[in-house]
Design an enzyme around this catalytic site. Structure first.
Site, mmCIF file in Angstrom:
data_model
loop_
_atom_site.group_PDB
_atom_site.id
_atom_site.type_symbol
_atom_site.label_atom_id
_atom_site.label_comp_id
_atom_site.label_asym_id
_atom_site.label_seq_id
_atom_site.Cartn_x
_atom_site.Cartn_y
_atom_site.Cartn_z
ATOM 1 C CE LYS A 36 1.544 1.530 3.661
ATOM 2 N NZ LYS A 36 2.104 1.338 4.875
ATOM 3 C CB SER A 62 7.463 -10.261 -0.765
ATOM 4 O OG SER A 62 6.789 -9.029 -0.712
ATOM 5 N N GLY A 90 10.454 -3.294 5.003
ATOM 6 C CA GLY A 90 10.821 -2.191 5.891
ATOM 7 C C GLY A 90 11.049 -0.894 5.136
ATOM 8 N N GLY A 138 8.144 1.127 4.060
ATOM 9 C CA GLY A 138 6.942 1.964 4.111
ATOM 10 C C GLY A 138 5.830 1.534 3.175
ATOM 11 N N GLY A 193 4.232 -1.318 3.397
ATOM 12 C CA GLY A 193 3.312 -2.261 4.050
ATOM 13 C C GLY A 193 3.659 -3.731 3.858
ATOM 14 C CB SER A 194 6.838 -5.635 3.414
ATOM 15 O OG SER A 194 7.540 -5.538 4.650
ATOM 16 C CB SER A 195 4.813 -5.708 8.501
ATOM 17 O OG SER A 195 4.125 -4.485 8.516
ATOM 18 C CD GLU A 217 0.992 -4.796 10.124
ATOM 19 O OE1 GLU A 217 2.148 -5.248 10.017
ATOM 20 O OE2 GLU A 217 0.707 -3.614 9.850
ATOM 21 C CG ASP A 222 0.102 -0.319 6.926
ATOM 22 O OD1 ASP A 222 -0.461 0.736 6.608
ATOM 23 O OD2 ASP A 222 1.327 -0.399 7.149
HETATM 24 N N1 ADP Z 1 8.319 -11.430 3.242
HETATM 25 C C1 ADP Z 1 8.579 -11.329 4.553
HETATM 26 N N2 ADP Z 1 9.170 -12.351 5.216
HETATM 27 C C2 ADP Z 1 9.422 -12.266 6.546
HETATM 28 N N3 ADP Z 1 9.170 -11.195 7.305
HETATM 29 C C3 ADP Z 1 8.585 -10.144 6.699
HETATM 30 C C4 ADP Z 1 8.280 -10.156 5.304
HETATM 31 N N4 ADP Z 1 7.738 -8.977 4.986
HETATM 32 C C5 ADP Z 1 7.710 -8.255 6.142
HETATM 33 N N5 ADP Z 1 8.221 -8.945 7.161
HETATM 34 C C6 ADP Z 1 8.362 -8.496 8.569
HETATM 35 O O1 ADP Z 1 7.921 -7.156 8.618
HETATM 36 C C7 ADP Z 1 8.986 -6.271 9.011
HETATM 37 C C8 ADP Z 1 8.931 -5.004 8.208
HETATM 38 O O2 ADP Z 1 7.787 -4.310 8.596
HETATM 39 P P1 ADP Z 1 7.764 -2.759 8.860
HETATM 40 O O3 ADP Z 1 8.904 -2.327 9.696
HETATM 41 O O4 ADP Z 1 6.402 -2.481 9.345
HETATM 42 O O5 ADP Z 1 7.962 -2.121 7.399
HETATM 43 P P2 ADP Z 1 6.986 -2.212 6.129
HETATM 44 O O6 ADP Z 1 5.700 -2.808 6.590
HETATM 45 O O7 ADP Z 1 6.808 -0.786 5.712
HETATM 46 O O8 ADP Z 1 7.699 -2.976 5.086
HETATM 47 C C9 ADP Z 1 10.256 -7.056 8.729
HETATM 48 O O9 ADP Z 1 11.281 -6.629 9.617
HETATM 49 C C10 ADP Z 1 9.842 -8.491 9.000
HETATM 50 O O10 ADP Z 1 9.904 -8.800 10.369
HETATM 51 C C1 PMV Z 2 3.172 4.666 10.720
HETATM 52 C C2 PMV Z 2 1.908 3.876 10.399
HETATM 53 O O1 PMV Z 2 0.823 4.830 10.301
HETATM 54 C C3 PMV Z 2 2.027 3.183 9.027
HETATM 55 C C4 PMV Z 2 3.197 2.244 8.959
HETATM 56 O O2 PMV Z 2 3.330 1.703 7.660
HETATM 57 P P1 PMV Z 2 4.637 0.852 7.260
HETATM 58 O O3 PMV Z 2 4.750 -0.288 8.197
HETATM 59 O O4 PMV Z 2 5.813 1.769 7.362
HETATM 60 O O5 PMV Z 2 4.373 0.371 5.845
HETATM 61 C C5 PMV Z 2 1.625 2.901 11.513
HETATM 62 C C6 PMV Z 2 0.203 2.358 11.550
HETATM 63 O O6 PMV Z 2 -0.741 3.041 11.116
HETATM 64 O O7 PMV Z 2 0.029 1.250 12.057
HETATM 65 MG MG MG Z 3 4.612 -2.375 8.368
#
Ligand code: ADP
Ligand code: PMV
Ligand code: MG
Length: 370
Positions: A10, A137, A142, A144, A146-148, A196, A207
């Site tokens: 996202k 993926s 990590g 921004g 929304g990979s988590s 999450e 997200d």
């Molecule tokens: N494909 C994946 N495999 C394993 N862990 C993942 C994967 N994608 C996301 N994660 C987990 O989500 C974390 C990243 O999430 P976050 O810090 O919220 O950043 P974002 O959601 O923006 O990518 C990673 O450190 C990991 O723990």
């Molecule tokens: C900073 C926040 O607003 C979005 C975080 O997004 P991302 O994990 O950085 O993709 C946190 C949330 O809404 O849960």
């Molecule tokens: Mg995230």
């Protein structure tokens, strides 16, 4: 049988961070996906052998937990397909112990949060049944986008389908992706939100909601409104490639809010107004009530204001500021997206328009594409 589920990443057009504190935010799904493929393996005769395996293809890392070890740490779980219960502190501590002995490279230690979310989702939904899960993926992790959330949504979708709790059961072997019904999506979203929570600490839920339900949404205090959007806006996404962690950034904003409660309340309030205005512009444009160029001008101004307020929250970064300055040289407006601190930056790309000035110079000189 193999179950494959995918969920999108996202962008947040307005309202990140403030949304955690109750303000409105606007987000849209993008066509970059995380896919989880799950194959359940038969229980061994003695009921004790077998393992739960997680293969993270993009990182070329495979993790495995013998079912007997999972039962020893978490108890005899039968699996639960209904609404989730939050992960208790005891279970979280037991899951943390299950990370011991897993070979996570130091440079990728952040993966342990994802592994914990996986173990929580897997054992809560399916119990300690042996199975192999492969995750692939398109999303940078990590950054921004929304990979988590995409990880938790695709994983919850695959696990709940394998458990029989969701899914239509139609068209086995069909090549096309099947869409879940509304109730199934609700259940997937609830489980993904619990995942999450393990990764983020205190997520707003925006997200996992936009990853589950897709499209463009306004989100406020857990309430989701679908935004109809015709003539979608074009955004350039620049990845600064500066790594950061959402959990730490969200905690940092909360600490600032507790140091300066009145000032931050005003900032969150201003962000709320920006998100509300931005969502009404998107809706008006869908009904052709404002011209596309006027819509984009307003969106650009609101994005610029939101970026200023994100700086007030302390989540910008020199790499983000460099992208802002560079795009401004071309009169383009940018803002960070997601948690900030590095990660990705959005730049609004206006629709080219034909500007014609009549009655001054020759036609050739005064007609140009902007
Ligand atoms: N494909 C994946 N495999 C394993 N862990 C993942 C994967 N994608 C996301 N994660 C987990 O989500 C974390 C990243 O999430 P976050 O810090 O919220 O950043 P974002 O959601 O923006 O990518 C990673 O450190 C990991 O723990
Ligand atoms: C900073 C926040 O607003 C979005 C975080 O997004 P991302 O994990 O950085 O993709 C946190 C949330 O809404 O849960
Ligand atoms: Mg995230």
């Amino acid at each position: 049988m193999e179950v494959r589920a995918r969920a999108p990443g996202k962008i947040i057009l307005a309202g990140e961070h403030a949304v955690v504190h109750g303000s409105a935010a606007v987000a849209a799904a993008i066509d970059l996906y995380t896919t989880s493929s799950l194959r359940l393996l038969p229980e061994e005769e003695d009921g004790g052998a077998g393992a739960v395996e997680l293969d993270l293809r993009d990182s070329a890392l495979v993790f495995s937990w013998p079912c007997s070890r999972l039962r020893g740490a978490l108890g005899e779980l039968s699996g639960k397909a209904g609404a989730p219960a939050p992960c208790s502190p005891d279970k979280l501590a037991a899951i943390a112990k299950l990370m011991e002995g897993q070979e996570i490279p130091e440079a990728k230690i952040w993966l342990s949060a994802g592994l914990s979310a996986f173990l929580y989702l897997y054992t809560s939904i399916l119990g300690c049944r042996p199975g192999k899960t492969v995750v692939i993926s398109d999303l940078p992790i990590g950054a921004g986008l929304g990979s988590s959330a995409a990880f938790c949504v695709s994983m919850s979708g695959a696990l709940l389908t394998a458990s029989g709790a969701v899914g239509t059961g139609r068209g086995s072997g069909a090549e096309e992706w099947q869409l879940f019904g509304k109730d199934d999506l609700e259940l997937v979203n609830q489980w993904a939100f619990q995942g999450e929570k393990i990764i983020h600490g205190k997520p707003s839920g925006i997200d996992n909601s936009v990853s589950t339900f897709g499209s463009m949404i306004k989100f406020k205090k857990g309430e989701l409104t679908n935004l109809r959007s015709r003539n979608p806006v074009k955004m350039l996404i620049t990845d600064t490639r500066v790594g950061r962690n959402t959990k730490a950034l969200v905690a940092g904003v909360s600490e600032r809010a507790s140091r300066h409660p009145d000032a931050t309340a005003s900032v969150f309030n201003a962000v709320n107004s920006i998100s509300e205005e931005l969502s009404s512009i998107v809706e008006l444009a869908a009904e052709d009530e404002i011209a596309i160029t006027s819509k984009e001008d307003k969106l650009a101004e609101l994005m610029e204001m939101n970026q200023g307020l994100l700086q007030c929250m302390g989540v910008s970064h020199s790499s983000i500021e460099t992208v802002l300055r560079t795009s401004l040289k071309y009169s383009l407006v940018s803002k960070l997206t997601g948690a900030g601190g590095g990660g990705c930056v959005l730049t609004l790309i206006p629709t080219p328009s034909l500007i014609i000035s009549i009655g001054q110079h020759s036609f050739g000189e005064s007609c140009h594409r902007a």
